[in-house]
Design a protein around this motif. Structure first.
Motif, PDB file in Angstrom:
ATOM      1  N   LYS A 141       0.830  -1.213   0.000  1.00  0.00           N
ATOM      2  CA  LYS A 141       0.000   0.000   0.000  1.00  0.00           C
ATOM      3  C   LYS A 141       0.866   1.265   0.000  1.00  0.00           C
ATOM      4  CE  LYS A 141      -3.840  -2.248   2.441  1.00  0.00           C
ATOM      5  NZ  LYS A 141      -4.907  -2.107   3.425  1.00  0.00           N
ATOM      6  N   ARG A 142       1.949   1.218  -0.755  1.00  0.00           N
ATOM      7  CA  ARG A 142       2.806   2.413  -0.829  1.00  0.00           C
ATOM      8  C   ARG A 142       2.086   3.572  -1.519  1.00  0.00           C
ATOM      9  NH1 ARG A 142       5.557   2.866   3.051  1.00  0.00           N
ATOM     10  NH2 ARG A 142       6.855   4.460   2.084  1.00  0.00           N
ATOM     11  N   ASP A 143       0.972   3.278  -2.179  1.00  0.00           N
ATOM     12  CA  ASP A 143       0.210   4.338  -2.862  1.00  0.00           C
ATOM     13  C   ASP A 143      -0.610   5.191  -1.886  1.00  0.00           C
ATOM     14  OD1 ASP A 143      -1.281   1.884  -2.437  1.00  0.00           O
ATOM     15  OD2 ASP A 143      -2.924   2.812  -3.557  1.00  0.00           O
ATOM     16  N   GLU A 166       8.970  -2.323  -1.825  1.00  0.00           N
ATOM     17  CA  GLU A 166       7.814  -1.435  -1.736  1.00  0.00           C
ATOM     18  C   GLU A 166       6.804  -1.926  -2.761  1.00  0.00           C
ATOM     19  OE1 GLU A 166       8.544   2.905  -1.123  1.00  0.00           O
ATOM     20  OE2 GLU A 166      10.533   2.367  -1.847  1.00  0.00           O
ATOM     21  N   THR A 167       5.605  -2.236  -2.307  1.00  0.00           N
ATOM     22  CA  THR A 167       4.638  -2.823  -3.238  1.00  0.00           C
ATOM     23  C   THR A 167       3.280  -2.110  -3.220  1.00  0.00           C
ATOM     24  OG1 THR A 167       3.840  -4.439  -1.594  1.00  0.00           O
ATOM     25  CG2 THR A 167       5.672  -5.129  -3.002  1.00  0.00           C
ATOM     26  N   VAL A 168       2.571  -2.286  -4.313  1.00  0.00           N
ATOM     27  CA  VAL A 168       1.174  -1.864  -4.419  1.00  0.00           C
ATOM     28  C   VAL A 168       0.446  -3.062  -5.024  1.00  0.00           C
ATOM     29  CG1 VAL A 168      -0.455  -0.167  -5.355  1.00  0.00           C
ATOM     30  CG2 VAL A 168       1.907   0.526  -4.834  1.00  0.00           C
ATOM     31  N   ALA A 169      -0.151  -3.875  -4.168  1.00  0.00           N
ATOM     32  CA  ALA A 169      -0.709  -5.147  -4.645  1.00  0.00           C
ATOM     33  C   ALA A 169      -1.852  -4.925  -5.630  1.00  0.00           C
ATOM     34  CB  ALA A 169      -1.172  -5.985  -3.462  1.00  0.00           C
ATOM     35  N   THR A 170      -2.595  -3.838  -5.456  1.00  0.00           N
ATOM     36  CA  THR A 170      -3.739  -3.584  -6.329  1.00  0.00           C
ATOM     37  C   THR A 170      -3.302  -3.319  -7.778  1.00  0.00           C
ATOM     38  OG1 THR A 170      -3.678  -1.427  -5.249  1.00  0.00           O
ATOM     39  CG2 THR A 170      -5.538  -2.830  -4.726  1.00  0.00           C
ATOM     40  N   SER A 171      -2.104  -2.803  -7.965  1.00  0.00           N
ATOM     41  CA  SER A 171      -1.619  -2.612  -9.339  1.00  0.00           C
ATOM     42  C   SER A 171      -0.548  -3.647  -9.693  1.00  0.00           C
ATOM     43  CB  SER A 171      -1.037  -1.199  -9.506  1.00  0.00           C
ATOM     44  OG  SER A 171       0.154  -1.082  -8.750  1.00  0.00           O
ATOM     45  N   GLY A 172      -0.106  -4.401  -8.706  1.00  0.00           N
ATOM     46  CA  GLY A 172       0.883  -5.451  -8.958  1.00  0.00           C
ATOM     47  C   GLY A 172       2.323  -4.996  -8.804  1.00  0.00           C
ATOM     48  N   GLU A 173       2.490  -3.725  -8.490  1.00  0.00           N
ATOM     49  CA  GLU A 173       3.855  -3.198  -8.385  1.00  0.00           C
ATOM     50  C   GLU A 173       4.682  -3.935  -7.324  1.00  0.00           C
ATOM     51  OE1 GLU A 173       3.783   1.106  -8.147  1.00  0.00           O
ATOM     52  OE2 GLU A 173       5.750   1.037  -7.165  1.00  0.00           O
TER      53      GLU A 173
END
Ligand SMILES: Nc1nc2c(ncn2[C@@H]2O[C@H](COP(=O)(O)OP(=O)(O)OP(=O)(O)O)[C@@H](O)[C@H]2O)c(=O)[nH]1
Ligand SMILES: [Mg+2]
Length: 194
Positions: A141-143, A166-173
């Motif tokens: 949830k880095r976003d 650092e990840t954003v699971a909703t976008s797959g980053e």
């Protein structure tokens, strides 16, 4: 614990996505599942619908064989809600590698720590110490606008300095990168004993 299927010449590993409630474990797994289209994979299986546990297995194309054996990964999520400790303990049985999915939201620091302690304890119960377990950390949830400072997060929930992302699971980053790293670590660990 890895197991070998001699007939299919496969070595099997178990990876568990662990972390507090709502941190993005299921979303991470769903992204990984989508992303492994070309790989030989099973269906996504929901274990107990009320506890939101999912798993699937696949043979990553990005990995070479290990001593002439192909590698298959069984990938699980645990339910993060505190009350499901029994499920988490059960799912962790025989784990070969952990992806710890932390929630970057500033108000989730306590929950992150509680989850980390629970992981440590449940591994200790299987006579495994956390610092010997192949592990990566996702700061998910880095976003978020209220995402905690990275250095502070690191200090608090990655005391063993596991490889972190650092990840954003909703976008797959960052999700596939984190998985690749834990897979590599697991194989390195296995190769030491094989
Ligand atoms: N903004 C944002 N939301 C996310 C991110 N990852 C997951 N979410 C959202 O957070 C909520 C919880 O995600 P899940 O993947 O179900 O979380 P979980 O860790 O599996 O939760 P439990 O199964 O309850 O332990 C969902 O609404 C997701 O869409 C992210 O990187 N950024
Ligand atoms: Mg979930």
């Amino acid at each position: 614990m890895s197991f070998i299927n001699y007939q299919n010449k496969e070595v099997n590993f178990k990876i568990v996505y662990y972390g507090p409630a709502q941190s993005g474990k299921t979303t991470s797994l769903e992204f990984l599942f989508k992303k492994t289209k070309g790989d030989s994979k099973s269906k996504m299986i929901q274990q107990e619908s009320n506890e939101r546990t999912l798993f699937f297995d696949f043979m990553p194309l990005f990995l070479n064989e290990v001593n002439g054996f192909k590698t298959r990964f069984h990938v699980y999520t645990v339910p993060g809600q505190v009350l499901y400790e029994d499920s988490r303990r059960l799912i962790l049985k025989g784990v070969d590698g952990v992806v710890f999915v932390a929630d970057s939201a500033v108000d989730q620091m306590e929950a992150n720590l509680v989850a980390l302690e629970s992981l440590k304890k449940n591994l200790t119960d299987q006579s495994v110490s956390l610092d010997q377990m192949p592990m990566v950390v996702q700061y998910n949830k880095r976003d978020l606008k209220n995402a905690a400072n990275l250095a502070a997060l690191r200090k608090m929930i990655n005391p063993h300095q596991a490889p972190d992302f650092e990840t954003v699971a909703t976008s797959g980053e960052g999700i596939f990168e984190a998985f690749k790293e834990v897979a590599k670590e697991v194989i390195r660990d296995y190769a030491k004993t094989a």
